[in-house]
Design a protein around this motif. Structure first.
Motif, PDB file in Angstrom:
ATOM      1  N   PHE A 378      29.808  45.233  28.371  1.00  0.00           N
ATOM      2  CA  PHE A 378      30.266  44.641  29.628  1.00  0.00           C
ATOM      3  C   PHE A 378      30.994  43.325  29.378  1.00  0.00           C
ATOM      4  O   PHE A 378      32.072  43.085  29.938  1.00  0.00           O
ATOM      5  N   ARG A 379      30.430  42.474  28.529  1.00  0.00           N
ATOM      6  CA  ARG A 379      31.064  41.170  28.303  1.00  0.00           C
ATOM      7  C   ARG A 379      32.433  41.335  27.663  1.00  0.00           C
ATOM      8  O   ARG A 379      33.406  40.690  28.077  1.00  0.00           O
ATOM      9  N   PHE A 380      32.538  42.204  26.659  1.00  0.00           N
ATOM     10  CA  PHE A 380      33.822  42.423  25.993  1.00  0.00           C
ATOM     11  C   PHE A 380      34.852  42.977  26.981  1.00  0.00           C
ATOM     12  O   PHE A 380      35.997  42.505  27.030  1.00  0.00           O
ATOM     13  N   THR A 381      34.454  43.972  27.773  1.00  0.00           N
ATOM     14  CA  THR A 381      35.398  44.613  28.691  1.00  0.00           C
ATOM     15  C   THR A 381      35.857  43.650  29.778  1.00  0.00           C
ATOM     16  O   THR A 381      37.043  43.603  30.129  1.00  0.00           O
ATOM     17  N   ILE A 382      34.927  42.867  30.318  1.00  0.00           N
ATOM     18  CA  ILE A 382      35.286  41.899  31.361  1.00  0.00           C
ATOM     19  C   ILE A 382      36.289  40.884  30.828  1.00  0.00           C
ATOM     20  O   ILE A 382      37.308  40.587  31.465  1.00  0.00           O
ATOM     21  N   LYS A 383      36.005  40.338  29.631  1.00  0.00           N
ATOM     22  CA  LYS A 383      36.883  39.326  29.049  1.00  0.00           C
ATOM     23  C   LYS A 383      38.216  39.918  28.618  1.00  0.00           C
ATOM     24  O   LYS A 383      39.284  39.334  28.848  1.00  0.00           O
ATOM     25  N   ARG A 384      38.160  41.092  27.975  1.00  0.00           N
ATOM     26  CA  ARG A 384      39.380  41.671  27.414  1.00  0.00           C
ATOM     27  C   ARG A 384      40.374  42.065  28.503  1.00  0.00           C
ATOM     28  O   ARG A 384      41.585  41.864  28.349  1.00  0.00           O
ATOM     29  N   PHE A 385      39.871  42.613  29.596  1.00  0.00           N
ATOM     30  CA  PHE A 385      40.764  43.098  30.642  1.00  0.00           C
ATOM     31  C   PHE A 385      40.760  42.196  31.882  1.00  0.00           C
ATOM     32  O   PHE A 385      41.318  42.564  32.912  1.00  0.00           O
ATOM     33  N   ASN A 386      40.117  41.026  31.765  1.00  0.00           N
ATOM     34  CA  ASN A 386      40.094  40.047  32.856  1.00  0.00           C
ATOM     35  C   ASN A 386      39.664  40.693  34.175  1.00  0.00           C
ATOM     36  O   ASN A 386      40.313  40.561  35.213  1.00  0.00           O
ATOM     37  N   LEU A 387      38.536  41.416  34.130  1.00  0.00           N
ATOM     38  CA  LEU A 387      38.043  42.115  35.316  1.00  0.00           C
ATOM     39  C   LEU A 387      37.442  41.120  36.303  1.00  0.00           C
ATOM     40  O   LEU A 387      36.771  40.165  35.914  1.00  0.00           O
ATOM     41  N   LEU A 388      37.674  41.360  37.577  1.00  0.00           N
ATOM     42  CA  LEU A 388      37.232  40.428  38.607  1.00  0.00           C
ATOM     43  C   LEU A 388      35.831  40.755  39.091  1.00  0.00           C
ATOM     44  O   LEU A 388      35.596  41.075  40.260  1.00  0.00           O
ATOM     45  N   THR A 389      34.879  40.693  38.172  1.00  0.00           N
ATOM     46  CA  THR A 389      33.475  40.888  38.531  1.00  0.00           C
ATOM     47  C   THR A 389      32.998  39.691  39.359  1.00  0.00           C
ATOM     48  O   THR A 389      33.674  38.655  39.393  1.00  0.00           O
ATOM     49  N   PRO A 390      31.847  39.811  40.034  1.00  0.00           N
ATOM     50  CA  PRO A 390      31.388  38.709  40.886  1.00  0.00           C
ATOM     51  C   PRO A 390      31.386  37.363  40.156  1.00  0.00           C
ATOM     52  O   PRO A 390      30.874  37.243  39.050  1.00  0.00           O
ATOM     53  N   GLY A 391      31.963  36.356  40.812  1.00  0.00           N
ATOM     54  CA  GLY A 391      32.022  35.029  40.225  1.00  0.00           C
ATOM     55  C   GLY A 391      33.303  34.731  39.486  1.00  0.00           C
ATOM     56  O   GLY A 391      33.536  33.592  39.077  1.00  0.00           O
ATOM     57  N   ARG A 392      34.169  35.747  39.309  1.00  0.00           N
ATOM     58  CA  ARG A 392      35.423  35.527  38.585  1.00  0.00           C
ATOM     59  C   ARG A 392      36.643  35.572  39.496  1.00  0.00           C
ATOM     60  O   ARG A 392      37.684  35.017  39.162  1.00  0.00           O
ATOM     61  N   GLU A 393      36.519  36.241  40.654  1.00  0.00           N
ATOM     62  CA  GLU A 393      37.693  36.420  41.476  1.00  0.00           C
ATOM     63  C   GLU A 393      38.080  35.176  42.246  1.00  0.00           C
ATOM     64  O   GLU A 393      39.216  34.972  42.578  1.00  0.00           O
ATOM     65  N   LEU A 394      37.110  34.312  42.556  1.00  0.00           N
ATOM     66  CA  LEU A 394      37.443  33.033  43.155  1.00  0.00           C
ATOM     67  C   LEU A 394      36.309  32.077  42.869  1.00  0.00           C
ATOM     68  O   LEU A 394      35.282  32.438  42.342  1.00  0.00           O
ATOM     69  N   GLN A 395      36.509  30.814  43.208  1.00  0.00           N
ATOM     70  CA  GLN A 395      35.515  29.795  42.932  1.00  0.00           C
ATOM     71  C   GLN A 395      34.742  29.512  44.209  1.00  0.00           C
ATOM     72  O   GLN A 395      35.313  29.052  45.190  1.00  0.00           O
ATOM     73  N   VAL A 396      33.454  29.833  44.187  1.00  0.00           N
ATOM     74  CA  VAL A 396      32.627  29.734  45.378  1.00  0.00           C
ATOM     75  C   VAL A 396      32.237  28.288  45.623  1.00  0.00           C
ATOM     76  O   VAL A 396      31.788  27.598  44.732  1.00  0.00           O
TER      77      VAL A 396
END
Length: 682
Positions: A378-396
């Motif tokens: 999960f960590r590799f895939t999120i970082k490699r493809f810049n996936l917008l998982t919770p907490g990454r799509e905007l700054q709360v």
């Protein structure tokens, strides 16, 4: 909007109802632990807890209908949520077995079993999407005076009701075919042994988003095709004596879920937390801890799975694959533990003393391996493809964690009070809160909707530091404020939420901050040393700023520079520096070079309206980048068809800190190879 962008929009809308699920899962898990065999029939406290939790879990579909309709509506209005609920009632009532029997004029016993499973997440999400789209399109329609009461938002539930009649009619014919096809598929793969168990588990997870996993479960867990895995396992010695269960075999369609639910998914939750933006981690931690604990303790995985299945579908596919592998391994090795509720800690402890449990303890080291595997994948895939998982799509910020659905990123303010005061003054300059009807921002400008643009006091805005005011029409104004546009826009929303702001009448009412005018030194100063040379970030044809079809850029209010008409999809960093801002829709970014120049690269004109479609961001905001490093990838075919213009300005927003800027290149330029601009010292 692309399919992925639309799925991410659905995923953000689902965050509100999903946030209610961990508490329900924990209540049911504790109740089941108190009364494992009676499900509350032998203990009043257990019954109270189980029923409390099941009231939410068993109504996930209606929660999804309401939550998706509300979350995807453009103004988050309660009328959209009500429409989702109305639509759900229409569909589930018309497609219930008794209604189907009456409508189709057949005996109740001849109604396909599929209609007993119509109340699924799939139907809830489908109804929510349709209701939101109808709301967004028709909530402002005005009917003739005689029907005026039913205009606007009141019209939406009526329209949804009629549309859902059509949807119900379609489902009456396609739903049984889909359901029966899955049952047939399950009966086929049951002959494949351990491999079939893995295939079953893969499709079990893959069908969770649409709620059709029940069709497969009925084949492998209950007595549809002769397997009867859960009842036989729970029968223990009695099942063995009756010859209906086989030690080491019965339970193989269950055992492999323990390593995934107790260990794998919590590992995924940890990866999502570690990949969140720093300022969002406190919010994401609370969500991931609750969802991860629910998965580990009770085996209820929906709170965690629904947090990423739509915003990052590739992660959910990987999750389904890993689940299939886990179930295959445990079935092949005959590591067996069964469950009556789900594959969490409670059921594992209860199955330990069951005579059908075989080497159940080996599922724990398998689980540890899967915790690590899920975390790394999960960590590799999120970082490699810049996936917008919770907490990454905007700054709360503050309490804005209800669905992560805002039009632009909000930014934590290091000078909160000062920014709030500035925002209040801008509202005054615009004509006060009475004149302001909408606030948005692009990377350098406030995009405002007003009742009357003539009330905007341009001189006051310039005294506040604005570099220009553009009146597009009577109701649209753009104020060029530089790269702090989003911060100011967010602060303006907060100010308006706190109360009305009056219009300013004179310059004296607004204290003018100390600002240096945007200026470019005369050409005689060109002998000064060049402090930074920018390479072209885009391959294409040079266009002067005066030719850009946007007044803010053409008037050089945003900054000095040139523009490029792209002919290749890659956008590179024009210099070494820090990517201080990437706009949420990925159509623009701001690079602060190592020498302090603020370089804005803006792809196309009004491309913010495309909501990110046509753009792929390759680098995270805040990253250090080197000259020539890829930042964006463009879908030129899509952008050419949908953008107002593809002419892309490359400007320096803080020329007051430097001396001169000179365009070096003319004609055609090549990204990363052609020197574009030279900037000299002041």
């Amino acid at each position: 909007m692309s399919v992925l962008s639309y799925l991410q929009k659905i995923g953000r809308a689902l965050m509100v109802p999903v946030a209610t699920l961990p508490a329900a899962a924990i209540l049911m898990g504790i109740g089941y632990a108190i009364d494992p065999s009676g499900w509350g029939s032998e203990n009043a406290l257990a019954a109270f807890l189980i029923k409390s939790g099941s009231a939410i879990i068993e109504n996930m579909s209606v929660l999804f209908a309401i939550g998706v309709a509300y979350g995807m509506s453009r103004d988050k209005d309660g009328a959209a949520a009500l429409s989702g609920f109305v639509g759900f009632l229409v569909v589930t009532t018309l497609c219930a077995p008794a209604a189907v029997a009456m409508i189709q004029r057949i005996p109740l016993e001849q109604v396909p079993a599929a209609f007993g499973k119509i109340n699924t997440q799939f139907v809830g999400i489908l109804v929510g999407i349709i209701s939101a789209e109808i709301y967004n399109r028709y909530s402002q329609v005005e009917l003739p005076r005689a029907l005026a009461f039913f205009s606007g938002r009141r019209l939406v539930p009526i329209l949804v009701s009629f549309v859902m009649i059509v949807v119900s009619f379609i489902l009456m014919y396609i739903w049984p075919a889909i359901y029966n096809a899955l049952v047939t598929f399950g009966e086929y793969i049951q002959q494949m042994g351990s491999v079939g168990a893995g295939i079953y588990a893969f499709f079990n997870r893959l069908l969770i988003p649409v709620g059709l996993h029940h069709a497969l479960n009925s084949v492998f867990w209950f007595n549809v095709a002769g397997i009867n895995d859960i009842p036989n396992f729970l029968g223990g010695q009695q099942s063995i004596n009756a010859g209906t269960a086989i030690a080491g075999i019965t339970g193989r369609y269950q055992a492999g879920f323990f390593p995934v639910m107790m260990f794998g998914l919590p590992g995924a939750a940890l990866a999502i937390y570690h990949c969140a933006r720093v300022e969002n981690k406190a919010k994401i931690a609370s969500l991931m801890i609750a969802a991860g604990f629910a998965s580990f303790f009770t085996g209820i995985t929906e709170p965690l799975e629904f947090s990423f299945m739509f915003v990052a579908p590739v992660l959910y596919l990987l999750h389904a694959i890993l689940t299939g592998i886990s179930v295959f391994i445990s079935a092949q090795m005959h590591w067996i533990a069964g469950f009556g509720f789900s594959a969490g800690l409670v059921d594992m402890l209860l199955s330990v003393r069951n005579p059908l449990a075989t080497q159940w303890y080996m599922l724990i080291p398998q689980g540890v391996v899967f915790f690590i595997l899920y975390y790394l994948v999960f960590r590799f895939t999120i970082k490699r493809f810049n996936l917008l998982t919770p907490g990454r799509e905007l700054q709360v910020v503050g309490d804005e964690a209800d669905g992560y659905d805002t039009d632009v990123d909000t930014v934590l303010l290091s000078k909160g009070d000062e920014t709030q005061a500035l925002a209040r003054r801008y509202i005054s300059a615009i004509g006060g809160s009475d004149n302001l009807t909408g606030i948005d921002a692009c990377i350098t400008r406030l995009r405002l909707n007003v009742k009357d643009s003539a009330q905007v006091n341009e001189s006051l805005a310039r005294n506040l530091g604005a570099q220009g005011v553009i009146r597009l029409n009577k109701e649209s104004v753009q104020i060029i404020v530089g790269t702090r546009a989003e911060i100011i826009a967010s602060a303006m929303r907060n100010v308006l939420a706190a109360g009305p702001v009056s219009a300013a009448r004179s310059v004296s009412q607004i204290a003018a901050p100390e600002t240096a005018p945007l200026a470019v030194a005369p050409s005689a100063a060109a002998a000064r040393p060049v402090v930074v040379s920018l390479m072209s970030p885009i391959t294409g044809d040079i266009v002067t700023l005066e030719q850009v079809p946007d007044e803010a850029f053409a008037s050089k209010a945003v900054g000095e520079g040139v523009a490029i008409r792209p002919t290749a999809p890659e956008v590179l960093s024009p210099a070494n520096g820090t990517l201080v801002k990437v706009f949420g829709t990925h159509h623009a970014f701001c690079l602060e070079t190592d020498t302090g120049a603020e370089v804005i690269v803006h792809i196309g004109i009004d491309t913010v309206m495309l909501n990110g479609q046509g753009f792929t961001c390759l680098v995270e905001e805040g990253s250090k980048v080197t000259q020539g490093q890829p930042i964006l990838m463009l879908d030129l075919e899509y952008l050419t068809a949908h953008a107002q213009s593809l002419i892309s300005p490359v400007v320096i927003a803080n020329m007051e800190a430097f001396g001169t800027i000179s365009a070096v290149a003319t004609g055609k330029v090549i990204a990363g190879q052609t020197r574009l601009l030279d900037i000299t010292a002041k």
